[in-house]
Design a protein around this motif. Structure first.
Motif, mmCIF file in Angstrom:
data_model
loop_
_atom_site.group_PDB
_atom_site.id
_atom_site.type_symbol
_atom_site.label_atom_id
_atom_site.label_comp_id
_atom_site.label_asym_id
_atom_site.label_seq_id
_atom_site.Cartn_x
_atom_site.Cartn_y
_atom_site.Cartn_z
ATOM 1 N N LEU A 93 49.074 69.094 -26.564
ATOM 2 C CA LEU A 93 48.613 69.823 -25.389
ATOM 3 C C LEU A 93 47.100 69.683 -25.265
ATOM 4 O O LEU A 93 46.365 69.744 -26.265
ATOM 5 N N ALA A 94 46.631 69.549 -24.024
ATOM 6 C CA ALA A 94 45.196 69.352 -23.794
ATOM 7 C C ALA A 94 44.379 70.513 -24.332
ATOM 8 O O ALA A 94 43.272 70.324 -24.838
ATOM 9 N N ARG A 95 44.915 71.733 -24.241
ATOM 10 C CA ARG A 95 44.134 72.895 -24.677
ATOM 11 C C ARG A 95 43.859 72.866 -26.181
ATOM 12 O O ARG A 95 42.895 73.475 -26.651
ATOM 13 N N ASP A 96 44.701 72.168 -26.961
ATOM 14 C CA ASP A 96 44.456 72.034 -28.395
ATOM 15 C C ASP A 96 43.641 70.789 -28.719
ATOM 16 O O ASP A 96 42.871 70.772 -29.695
ATOM 17 N N ILE A 97 43.816 69.740 -27.927
ATOM 18 C CA ILE A 97 43.167 68.462 -28.227
ATOM 19 C C ILE A 97 41.694 68.447 -27.824
ATOM 20 O O ILE A 97 40.844 67.947 -28.566
ATOM 21 N N LEU A 98 41.369 69.010 -26.657
ATOM 22 C CA LEU A 98 39.992 68.928 -26.155
ATOM 23 C C LEU A 98 38.961 69.528 -27.116
ATOM 24 O O LEU A 98 37.899 68.918 -27.340
ATOM 25 N N PRO A 99 39.198 70.716 -27.705
ATOM 26 C CA PRO A 99 38.184 71.240 -28.636
ATOM 27 C C PRO A 99 37.920 70.316 -29.814
ATOM 28 O O PRO A 99 36.783 70.231 -30.298
ATOM 29 N N VAL A 100 38.949 69.622 -30.295
ATOM 30 C CA VAL A 100 38.749 68.684 -31.404
ATOM 31 C C VAL A 100 37.917 67.489 -30.939
ATOM 32 O O VAL A 100 36.992 67.046 -31.635
ATOM 33 N N LEU A 101 38.245 66.959 -29.778
ATOM 34 C CA LEU A 101 37.507 65.792 -29.269
ATOM 35 C C LEU A 101 36.025 66.096 -29.118
ATOM 36 O O LEU A 101 35.166 65.228 -29.342
ATOM 37 N N ARG A 102 35.701 67.337 -28.735
ATOM 38 C CA ARG A 102 34.294 67.696 -28.522
ATOM 39 C C ARG A 102 33.489 67.715 -29.822
ATOM 40 O O ARG A 102 32.261 67.728 -29.787
ATOM 41 N N THR A 103 34.163 67.760 -30.975
ATOM 42 C CA THR A 103 33.446 67.817 -32.251
ATOM 43 C C THR A 103 33.406 66.477 -32.977
ATOM 44 O O THR A 103 32.836 66.382 -34.062
ATOM 45 N N LEU A 104 34.013 65.439 -32.397
ATOM 46 C CA LEU A 104 34.052 64.150 -33.085
ATOM 47 C C LEU A 104 32.678 63.480 -33.074
ATOM 48 O O LEU A 104 31.919 63.609 -32.101
ATOM 49 N N PRO A 105 32.346 62.734 -34.123
ATOM 50 C CA PRO A 105 31.057 62.029 -34.163
ATOM 51 C C PRO A 105 30.948 61.004 -33.040
ATOM 52 O O PRO A 105 31.957 60.483 -32.537
ATOM 53 N N GLY A 106 29.714 60.713 -32.635
ATOM 54 C CA GLY A 106 29.496 59.724 -31.593
ATOM 55 C C GLY A 106 30.074 58.371 -31.965
ATOM 56 O O GLY A 106 30.001 57.951 -33.125
ATOM 57 N N GLY A 107 30.684 57.706 -30.981
ATOM 58 C CA GLY A 107 31.281 56.404 -31.226
ATOM 59 C C GLY A 107 32.691 56.463 -31.758
ATOM 60 O O GLY A 107 33.277 55.417 -32.076
ATOM 61 N N SER A 108 33.272 57.676 -31.864
ATOM 62 C CA SER A 108 34.630 57.807 -32.401
ATOM 63 C C SER A 108 35.662 57.279 -31.409
ATOM 64 O O SER A 108 35.446 57.242 -30.196
#
Length: 674
Positions: free
Chosen positions: A319-334
């Motif tokens: 679900l987008a509501r669970d995935i988006l917060p994780v994506l926002r914390t990934l290192p640059g270039g991930s």
């Protein structure tokens, strides 16, 4: 390192603890119940403690733990808990405090009413009719159940805990009025519950995106239900967003350098939405496999990410509501890959996900196709599918797909159905039993080592009991041509001694109704059901409620609906307006008979949906005069009155003479805006 103290077993609290753990930050999460602990992730950096805390116990916790910061991630409506947390901190030194707010719901339902409190909402329910689907939880049930007239119409959805069920029983609800389930709940599930309960009212709190408010609003709109929304307490308006709180905590703990820019700068992030085909690695395309090999992390249902989890950081989220917060914390270039079954452009959640990813400004999103079970079954059976009807019954209520299967199978030579398994196949067999020439091929576990393709007649399919998902190909060597307009002859309907709208008038009436594919039509005084059946035959998406008080007419409506295969007709036995109670709000209404209660029927329709489109037929001058008086008493707009005079040729000896039918007044209007 001292820990971050997080109050609340909510989605936001869980995600915050996870994000902190990924950066090596320890947290202590305080939850009120066992249920709150169940949603928390397992991690050596996360400790969960269960139990409700008074302000004094909170102060004792601060003294023992010396937390670096306190985060209030409790439910948006837990205003008492929030006040206790704030009060306990006033005498506990300078511990930094953050109130984490949920993202607001950006959607709305035109049938919404907003209230400042449960008490105001309960008072409004006392003035409304219809069954109530209450999704506000168990704590304030006594407020809603105080009025017996409201209480008897409630079905409450609560958590599956002894405490919640005890609260329901104590409030006076009977066991059949209680749904004890653990969320999250999808839009489809909320829609199915509203429909199956026959609820015309949804009561909800604005719990934001994480609480599923948007899905509830969309489900209510689809079901034609009114939404009563209890707004968030205004005193929580000073909170901060998830990203802001995470950023502040990372700075406070000295780990901000590790994540610098990650919570906001996603311009170098690549996200791939990939269709993994039918589940077996052999059916996965080379470019999808390459994308997975290149990924820094994977998202998807657990069964899809399991084969790759040992070597790649994986999250069982879809679900987008669970995935988006994780994506926002990934290192640059991930590079993140989100996996979808089958093909990303074919009955897939990839479309909604791509729309949600637009929030990540600058992120590069790529969509990769997969091999669907339909294309595989077509290839296995040597069948082209570009000219076939293609449907999905997977996760779709039977009332919606059964008419589509019958319609497509009768009028197309080839129909593919993606199903949930043998149970759907058995229903397809029952639906198509009236078509003796139909032949069914069912592909089970397509693309795996257990793949089987089995041939059935419709009768044989009724008894199919083969486990696993299956895709169905329906072949009809003698398809019929579908009639695209109303105008079935009077002789096509079973009639008996019940009055029926004549075919010429019926065709013009349906044109005047101006139905759409998602209309909810009331056929009041349905008689033989000729209007109801013709309307339902226009599109399987139209929902028709045929209201009739005459037992002979009720029987004829059912028989005519079955005769024409219009399972989207629901027969309502009774007299309007009383019989309308509990039905979803209509978008259109045809009034063919009133039993002398025209004024009351119109008042009820106006109450259910002030923008409903109404069409009436009148034969007597007295009825026309009554309609005229009602036009003066009720505010109406777009009114139109036509006189239809029809003559039919009848043979008299060697000649054909025109014989006049009774003239009929065709009246249509909407209620004026208030």
């Amino acid at each position: 390192m001292n820990r971050i103290l997080i109050f609340g077993g909510t989605t936001e609290g869980r995600l915050l603890a996870e994000r902190l753990a990924e950066r090596g930050v320890r947290s202590l999460v305080s939850v009120a119940s066992e249920y709150g602990s169940e949603v928390m992730p397992e991690s050596p950096l996360i400790e969960v403690r269960i139990g409700r805390l008074t302000p004094e116990k909170m102060q004792g916790l601060y003294t023992r733990e010396h937390p670096l910061a306190v985060v209030d991630a409790t439910h948006p409506y837990a205003d008492v808990v929030t006040e206790n947390i704030r009060g306990s901190l006033r005498s506990s030194g300078q511990i930094p405090y953050f109130r984490l707010l949920r993202a607001e719901t950006e959607e709305e339902n035109k049938n919404c009413r907003h209230f400042r409190s449960s008490k105001e909402c309960a008072a409004a329910l006392a003035e409304m009719d219809g069954k109530i689907f209450l999704t506000t939880g168990s704590k304030e049930l006594p407020v809603f159940c105080e009025n017996p007239r409201v209480r008897e119409r409630i079905t409450a959805r609560v958590l599956p805990s002894e405490e919640a069920i005890h609260a329901c029983v104590s409030a006076g609800l009977r066991r059949p009025q209680i749904i004890a389930m653990q969320g999250p709940f999808s839009e489809e599930m909320d829609f199915v519950m509203l429909r199956d309960l026959g609820a015309s009212i949804l009561v909800m709190k604005d719990s934001g995106r994480a609480g599923g408010s948007g899905g509830k609003l969309r489900a209510a709109a689809r079901a034609g239900a009114a939404c009563l929304v209890i707004d968030r307490p205004t005193e929580h308006a000073d909170g901060r967003s998830f990203d802001d709180v995470l950023e502040a905590l990372l700075q406070l703990t000295g780990t901000h350098g590790v994540c610098k820019g990650q919570a906001h700068d996603v311009s170098a992030l690549t996200v791939t939405l990939a269709g993994v085909g039918m589940g077996d690695p052999g059916t996965m395309t080379a470019e999808v496999r390459e994308a997975i090999d290149d990924a820094d992390c994977l998202f998807g249902a657990e069964r899809m990410i399991r084969p790759f989890a040992p070597g790649i950081k994986s999250y069982p989220y879809y679900l987008a509501r669970d995935i988006l917060p994780v994506l926002r914390t990934l290192p640059g270039g991930s590079h993140a890959v989100i996996l979808f079954s089958g093909d990303t452009g074919f009955f897939s959640g990839a479309g909604k996900m791509k729309h949600a990813l637009a929030q990540l400004k600058g992120a590069r999103v790529t969509v990769l196709p997969g091999i669907s079970s339909v294309s595989a079954l077509a290839a296995r059976t040597g069948t082209s599918w570009q000219d076939a009807a293609i449907l999905s019954t997977h996760g779709v209520p039977a009332e919606e797909w059964v008419p589509q299967v019958r319609d497509a199978a009768a009028h197309r030579g080839k129909t593919f159905c993606i199903t949930s398994g043998a149970s759907d196949l058995r229903k397809i067999g029952r639906v198509l039993e009236m078509l003796p020439h139909v032949h069914i091929l069912a592909g089970f576990s397509m693309g795996t080592k257990q793949e089987r393709i089995v041939s059935f007649s419709a009768k044989e399919a009724e008894n199919a009991d083969i486990p696993g998902l299956c895709t169905v190909l329906i072949r009809n060597p003698e398809p019929e041509e579908k009639i695209l307009t109303p105008g079935r002859s009077d002789a096509a309907f079973l009639r008996g001694k019940v009055p029926m709208t004549k075919e010429e008038v019926r065709a013009l009436t349906l044109c005047r109704l101006a139905l759409t594919e998602t209309s909810v039509l009331f056929d009041i005084g349905s008689g033989t059901g000729s209007i109801a059946v013709e309307a339902a035959a226009l599109s399987p998406g139209i929902r028709v409620f045929a209201v009739e008080r005459n037992p002979e007419g009720v029987d004829l409506i059912r028989k005519n609906a079955e005769r024409f295969g219009t399972e989207n007709v629901t027969v309502v036995e009774g007299e309007a307006p009383e019989a309308l109670a509990g039905l979803p709000a209509p978008t259109h209404a045809f009034i063919g008979g009133t039993g002398g209660k025209l004024q009351e029927i119109l008042s009820e329709l106006r109450k259910m949906n002030p923008s409903v489109r109404i069409v009436m037929n009148a034969v007597s001058l007295e009825t026309v005069a009554e309609i005229r008086r009602i036009f003066q008493d009720l505010p109406v707009r777009d009114e139109s009155v036509s006189l239809i005079a029809v003559s039919r040729a009848e043979k008299l000896g060697r000649y054909h003479l025109m014989k006049a039918q009774n003239p009929v007044f065709l009246v249509s209007f909407r209620f004026a805006d208030q």
